[in-house]
Design an enzyme around this catalytic site. Structure first.
Site, PDB file in Angstrom:
ATOM      1  N   CYS A  99      -5.924   2.195   5.769  1.00 50.55           N
ATOM      2  CA  CYS A  99      -6.570   0.919   6.074  1.00 50.55           C
ATOM      3  C   CYS A  99      -6.018   0.420   7.413  1.00 50.55           C
ATOM      4  O   CYS A  99      -5.037   0.958   7.932  1.00 50.55           O
ATOM      5  CB  CYS A  99      -6.300  -0.097   4.955  1.00 50.55           C
ATOM      6  SG  CYS A  99      -4.631  -0.797   5.000  1.00 50.55           S
ATOM      7  N   HIS A 148       0.852  -1.190   0.000  1.00 56.48           N
ATOM      8  CA  HIS A 148       0.000   0.000   0.000  1.00 56.48           C
ATOM      9  C   HIS A 148       0.888   1.240   0.000  1.00 56.48           C
ATOM     10  O   HIS A 148       2.055   1.189   0.397  1.00 56.48           O
ATOM     11  CB  HIS A 148      -0.899   0.014   1.224  1.00 56.48           C
ATOM     12  CG  HIS A 148      -1.953  -1.042   1.201  1.00 56.48           C
ATOM     13  ND1 HIS A 148      -3.053  -0.987   2.032  1.00 56.48           N
ATOM     14  CD2 HIS A 148      -2.096  -2.170   0.456  1.00 56.48           C
ATOM     15  CE1 HIS A 148      -3.822  -2.041   1.801  1.00 56.48           C
ATOM     16  NE2 HIS A 148      -3.259  -2.776   0.846  1.00 56.48           N
ATOM     17  N   GLU A 153       0.986   3.875   1.937  1.00 52.06           N
ATOM     18  CA  GLU A 153       1.528   4.228   3.252  1.00 52.06           C
ATOM     19  C   GLU A 153       2.651   3.275   3.654  1.00 52.06           C
ATOM     20  O   GLU A 153       3.671   3.716   4.186  1.00 52.06           O
ATOM     21  CB  GLU A 153       0.417   4.210   4.314  1.00 52.06           C
ATOM     22  CG  GLU A 153      -0.689   5.212   4.066  1.00 52.06           C
ATOM     23  CD  GLU A 153      -1.850   4.661   3.240  1.00 52.06           C
ATOM     24  OE1 GLU A 153      -2.934   5.244   3.306  1.00 52.06           O
ATOM     25  OE2 GLU A 153      -1.657   3.654   2.520  1.00 52.06           O
ATOM     26  N   CYS A 209      -2.211  -0.366   7.322  1.00 50.37           N
ATOM     27  CA  CYS A 209      -1.385   0.833   7.248  1.00 50.37           C
ATOM     28  C   CYS A 209      -1.434   1.619   8.551  1.00 50.37           C
ATOM     29  O   CYS A 209      -0.409   2.131   9.011  1.00 50.37           O
ATOM     30  CB  CYS A 209      -1.811   1.695   6.068  1.00 50.37           C
ATOM     31  SG  CYS A 209      -1.465   0.908   4.471  1.00 50.37           S
TER      32      CYS A 209
END
Length: 161
Positions: A88, A58, A60, A91
């Site tokens: 999310c 992801h 992040e 993250c």
């Protein structure tokens, strides 16, 4: 440059990175950047799940990995993460583990949910509202052996992070 302008500039960089990788089918519409306490950009990254075949890639996570590598540390105390969407659960956990205390995000959690991302499902799962009770299974017969790892780590006074 005032703080609002610099945050906007950093967000614009995260958006541009996300747009590029999204259109190149590298990952979803997510970008993130990390700045230090002086506003200096440490990393700008985007989602690369599709390219890397890695569900943890992801924006992040990638920004945190990049920043840690560049700074030579896992502790990003004093840094701010700027991201295109509400993080999310994975993250958010990484943000907390990295000691990042400030996150600025653009889209709300339901914005990602509205286009099919499963963040809301994971948050419900974490609140123990999940239908699949067989996903996480504690098997007590391995607990003593596994606890030995914890005991040894503690006895050796290893770093807690």
């Amino acid at each position: 440059m005032d703080k609002d302008t610099s945050i906007k500039d950093v967000m614009d960089k995260a958006i541009a990175k996300a747009k590029t990788t999204m259109n190149d089918d590298i990952g979803g519409p997510f970008g993130a950047a990390i700045i230090d306490q002086n506003g200096k950009i440490i990393s700008v990254s985007s989602n690369s799940v599709l390219k890397d075949h890695d569900p943890t890639a992801h924006a992040e996570m990638n920004a945190i990995r990049q920043a840690g590598e560049l700074l030579g540390t896992h502790d990003l105390t004093g840094c701010t993460l700027i991201t295109t969407a509400y993080p999310c659960p994975m993250c958010l956990s990484a943000i907390i583990w990295a000691n990042i205390k400030h996150v600025i995000y653009g889209c709300r959690p339901n914005d990602a949910d509205s286009i099919g991302f499963r963040d809301a499902f994971i948050y419900r799962f974490m609140r123990d509202e999940h239908p699949d009770k067989k996903l996480l299974i504690l098997d007590e017969k391995y607990r003593d052996e596994c606890l030995l790892l914890f005991k040894e780590y503690n006895e050796k006074e290893k770093e807690i992070y």
